[in-house]
Design an enzyme around this catalytic site. Structure first.
Site, PDB file in Angstrom:
ATOM      1  N   GLU A 344      48.231 -46.047-136.513  1.00  0.00           N
ATOM      2  CA  GLU A 344      48.540 -44.831-137.246  1.00  0.00           C
ATOM      3  C   GLU A 344      49.974 -44.411-136.903  1.00  0.00           C
ATOM      4  O   GLU A 344      50.896 -44.756-137.603  1.00  0.00           O
ATOM      5  CB  GLU A 344      47.500 -43.755-136.917  1.00  0.00           C
ATOM      6  N   GLU A 611      42.879 -36.076-128.527  1.00  0.00           N
ATOM      7  CA  GLU A 611      42.675 -35.707-129.929  1.00  0.00           C
ATOM      8  C   GLU A 611      41.382 -34.903-130.107  1.00  0.00           C
ATOM      9  O   GLU A 611      41.345 -33.926-130.840  1.00  0.00           O
ATOM     10  CB  GLU A 611      42.591 -36.995-130.765  1.00  0.00           C
TER      11      GLU A 611
HETATM   12  C1  BGC Z   1      45.461 -37.995-137.556  1.00  0.00           C
HETATM   13  C2  BGC Z   1      45.540 -36.522-137.372  1.00  0.00           C
HETATM   14  C3  BGC Z   1      45.865 -35.985-138.727  1.00  0.00           C
HETATM   15  C4  BGC Z   1      44.638 -36.257-139.531  1.00  0.00           C
HETATM   16  C5  BGC Z   1      44.575 -35.651-140.860  1.00  0.00           C
HETATM   17  C6  BGC Z   1      44.247 -38.254-138.368  1.00  0.00           C
HETATM   18  O1  BGC Z   1      43.924 -39.571-138.523  1.00  0.00           O
HETATM   19  O2  BGC Z   1      45.490 -38.681-136.370  1.00  0.00           O
HETATM   20  O3  BGC Z   1      46.124 -36.025-136.296  1.00  0.00           O
HETATM   21  O4  BGC Z   1      46.363 -34.731-138.796  1.00  0.00           O
HETATM   22  O5  BGC Z   1      44.322 -37.621-139.583  1.00  0.00           O
HETATM   23  O6  BGC Z   1      43.595 -34.796-140.836  1.00  0.00           O
END
Ligand code: BGC
Length: 728
Positions: A344, A611
């Site tokens: 990501e 997270e």
């Molecule tokens: C990310 C988040 C992001 C989100 C969207 C995720 O996969 O890691 O931090 O804001 O997607 O909701």
């Protein structure tokens, strides 16, 4: 920029998607040289060597921008490196250009159709006789495959020190636009710290692991000999699993490996085109004896001056603060990313905007945001929507998500508050208006109800349904954010001398619509009542009875005994409580060590912000392999409460950049002392307090040329520059 705009874009005639392409050119300097400067950039990431020596300290140059529209050029002074006979050699790897988001084929367009890299450069030689000469990239440059025989940001790299391309060729022209070139606008990414390996661990499974003691972003520099012909592999991971074995499942499809083809000779290796998020490395096929001194982690991030410091009597809170700092180091790598390790590592707007206030206390992030916000404006669609990630990969044109797209208002406004950057406000004004108008077109009678939203991402209100976007009503969040963002737009317009009355009327209508739809008698209606809903109604000034809504919020917290908020509610939860007299509840939340809480991760040994509130559970198992980053700064936004409310250092928006400071600390019986400082554009601002013998001593420092309002339990004081002490 001097001459680069006249150079030709070049590429390799061989298409190799995940490898280093080396471009070389030999030249002579026949006359007396006064200066030599190299301008370079690439579609991909590049390194430059002249006569075998590395030029400059820029890592992953030219960084990541909206490539189709903006590409940064770096100018290097190479005068001292030139001799009579010279060779300039530029290696280009795919970097950010080569990646594509798992499962998203639409973003293929992002890579200009083909996943290939390209280079443009101009070397200007100025001679003592007043003449000059420019060596441009063109078809005379040699191209060959480099020693990084594979390189990819997610998967990592393979380095073969003995690889020589058997078929060097001549570069061919790459059709591209030189108008997208601009001088570097952001901060350079450089190697910032070297962290020695702390411990070698042999796991229950028999794996050999090196622990650096800190979850970080960068890469490992290692010394290796190895048996000839063998490929030694380094795997990167953030945590160990419940049994103490190496764990990398949360990196999902990102292989994140450093591979080295051994030749029996000793080498020191680190990557040129890759970075990783890791605390542990697992060694595979390592025929050398494993010694700590052979491994050093190099921390890589954008250059930012450290401005904020915070310390208090609670070691646990100090660790939390440490984790926030490392979250920022790990995720401010040219763009503000969600996380640095899995497949990501994107410029998620929501994450960036919730954390920006804490970020601007911690480090000087003005230049970093000037560049990223220019990309944000470049990526904004003509009808106002802001993509979810900047630079954009998703190509979702029609929709903006509340609390994510609002980076367009919140981030420039924070740059104004922290650095008094009015130019950025003026530059951002049209994009702010355009976004607010998109919202108005997506609203019915003042309620923003026609877009799709991420909601209170990862909240705990509906933990049984995937822990993502279900929880607080999305129209409520969206409308609250509209009210917040349009307030920023109104302030920004007034700052630029524009009449904002039209936006004011619409905002006021929306406040009334919000109250009618979601609230009654100063409280959020039972069917909408969540901690996040009440937090937003209070913190964004929507409630017509803040005392009552804050009481409801306090009840919602104390009844369940913990927070339940996600990305949207968490950054404001403690502010909403403290601002309305519920200081003890705010401290209860920040000092709580059981799940869910900030300190739970600290108690579990975290060295960065997680997270998920339950990234790792009490028993060491993970909540999931999906979306489980251990270096995700969003919840680290709480640091702005630590500076702003525990230490009580706040900026006055009527007199930004701390020209006038608002000191208003909140104490608690469980904390004996707090010390914080912010190295502002106007000088060093300090606040400290200490509780002793039933009294609290407060000491505030106001820099030269600044003033402050001090608010303490016994009254308010207006003060000028100097150090001021109070005992209350
Ligand atoms: C990310 C988040 C992001 C989100 C969207 C995720 O996969 O890691 O931090 O804001 O997607 O909701």
């Amino acid at each position: 920029m001097k001459n680069i705009t006249n150079a030709q874009w070049i590429k390799s005639p061989k298409l190799c998607k995940e490898c280093e392409i080396r471009y070389t050119k030999s030249f002579e300097v026949k006359k007396d040289l006064v200066s030599a400067s190299l301008e370079a950039t690439a579609l991909g990431v590049y390194v430059v060597d002249i006569n075998g020596e590395r030029v400059g300290d820029y890592v992953l140059a030219p960084g990541w921008t909206a490539y189709q529209k903006r590409l940064q050029v770096e100018t290097y002074d190479v005068t001292a490196m030139l001799k009579e006979n010279n060779t300039v050699s530029i290696g280009v790897g795919p970097g950010w250009k080569g990646r594509y988001f798992t499962g998203n084929e639409r973003c293929a367009g992002y890579f200009l159709g083909v996943r290939e890299t390209a280079l443009i450069a101009a070397l200007t030689l100025e001679y003592a006789d007043g003449t000059s000469e420019v060596i441009y990239t063109d078809g005379s440059w040699t191209v060959e495959l480099g020693k990084f025989i594979s390189t990819d940001l997610y998967n990592g790299y393979t380095y073969d020190p003995n690889f020589v391309d058997a078929e060097p060729m001549k570069a061919v022209a790459f059709p591209h636009n030189n108008k997208i070139l601009l001088d570097r606008q952001g901060e350079k990414v450089i190697e910032q710290e070297r962290i020695p390996a702390k411990e070698i661990i042999i796991t229950p499974k028999g794996e050999t692991i090196v622990d650096f003691g800190q979850n970080l972003t960068g890469y490992v520099e290692f010394k290796i000999k190895g048996s000839k012909g063998e490929t030694a592999v380094i795997h990167h991971g953030e945590v160990l699993d419940a049994q103490g074995n190496f764990y990398r499942d949360n990196l999902r499809s990102a292989k994140a490996q450093a591979r080295f083809v051994c030749d029996g000779e000793e080498h020191i290796c680190k990557p040129d085109f890759d970075f990783f998020g890791f605390r542990y490395i697992k060694l595979e096929n390592w025929s050398d004896e494993v010694k700590l001194e052979n491994f050093t982690a190099i921390v890589v991030h954008s250059e930012m001056k450290r401005t904020g410091h915070f310390e208090c009597s609670s070691e646990m809170l100090n660790k939390l603060y440490h984790n926030v700092i490392w979250g920022q180091k790990g995720n401010y790598l040219d763009v503000p990313t969600d996380c640095p390790q899995r497949d990501e590592r994107l410029g998620w707007t929501g994450d960036a905007q919730v954390f920006v206030k804490a970020a601007a206390y911690n480090f000087d992030v003005e230049r970093f945001f000037i560049k990223w916000l220019a990309d944000l404006r470049a990526e904004q669609r003509p009808w106002g929507t802001i993509p979810h990630v900047i630079p954009d990969l998703f190509d979702v044109d029609e929709n903006s998500s509340a609390a994510w797209a609002d980076a367009v208002t919140v981030c420039p406004w924070q740059m104004y508050l922290s650095y008094a950057n009015k130019d950025l406000i003026a530059e951002s004004l049209d994009s702010m208006k355009n976004y607010i108008e998109y919202i108005e077109n997506s609203s019915v009678d003042g309620i923003w109800c026609k877009s799709w939203h991420f909601g209170d991402w990862l909240n705990l209100d509906a933990s049984d349904v995937g822990k993502c976007d279900i929880g607080t009503n999305k129209d409520l969040i969206a409308t609250a954010y509209y009210i917040y963002s349009s307030e920023i737009l109104i302030k920004a317009m007034e700052l630029c001398g524009e009449d904002a009355s039209e936006y004011k009327t619409k905002r006021e209508n929306s406040i009334i619509a919000f109250r009618n739809m979601f609230m009654e008698n100063g409280r959020v209606k039972p069917e909408y009542a969540t901690q996040t809903a009440a937090t937003l109604a209070v913190h964004f000034g929507i409630s017509d009875n803040a005392a009552e809504t804050a009481k409801q919020l306090n009840d919602l917290v104390t009844e369940c005994g913990h927070l339940k908020t996600g990305f949207v509610g968490t950054p404001y939860l403690l502010h909403a409580l403290t601002d309305n007299g519920y200081v003890k509840t705010a401290y209860d939340l920040i000092l709580r060590e059981d799940y869910p809480s900030w300190l739970f991760s600290v108690r579990m040994g975290a060295t960065t912000i997680w997270e998920h509130w339950d990234g790792m559970r009490e028993d060491g198992t993970m909540w999931s392999t999906e979306m489980n980053s251990f270096n995700h700064y969003a919840y680290g936004a709480v640091a702005d409460w630590m500076y702003g409310d525990m230490a009580g250092i706040k900026v006055d928006e009527k007199n930004p950049a701390y020209k006038h400071i608002l000191f208003k600390p909140y104490t608690d019986s469980r904390i004996d002392w707090v010390k914080a400082s912010v190295d502002t554009r106007n000088g060093l601002v300090k606040s400290e307090w200490k509780r002793e013998n039933g009294k609290t001593t407060y000491i505030f420092t106001v820099p030269e040329g600044c003033t402050a309002t001090v608010t303490l339990p016994d009254g308010e004081y207006e003060v000028g520059a100097g150090t001021h002490s109070y005992i209350v």
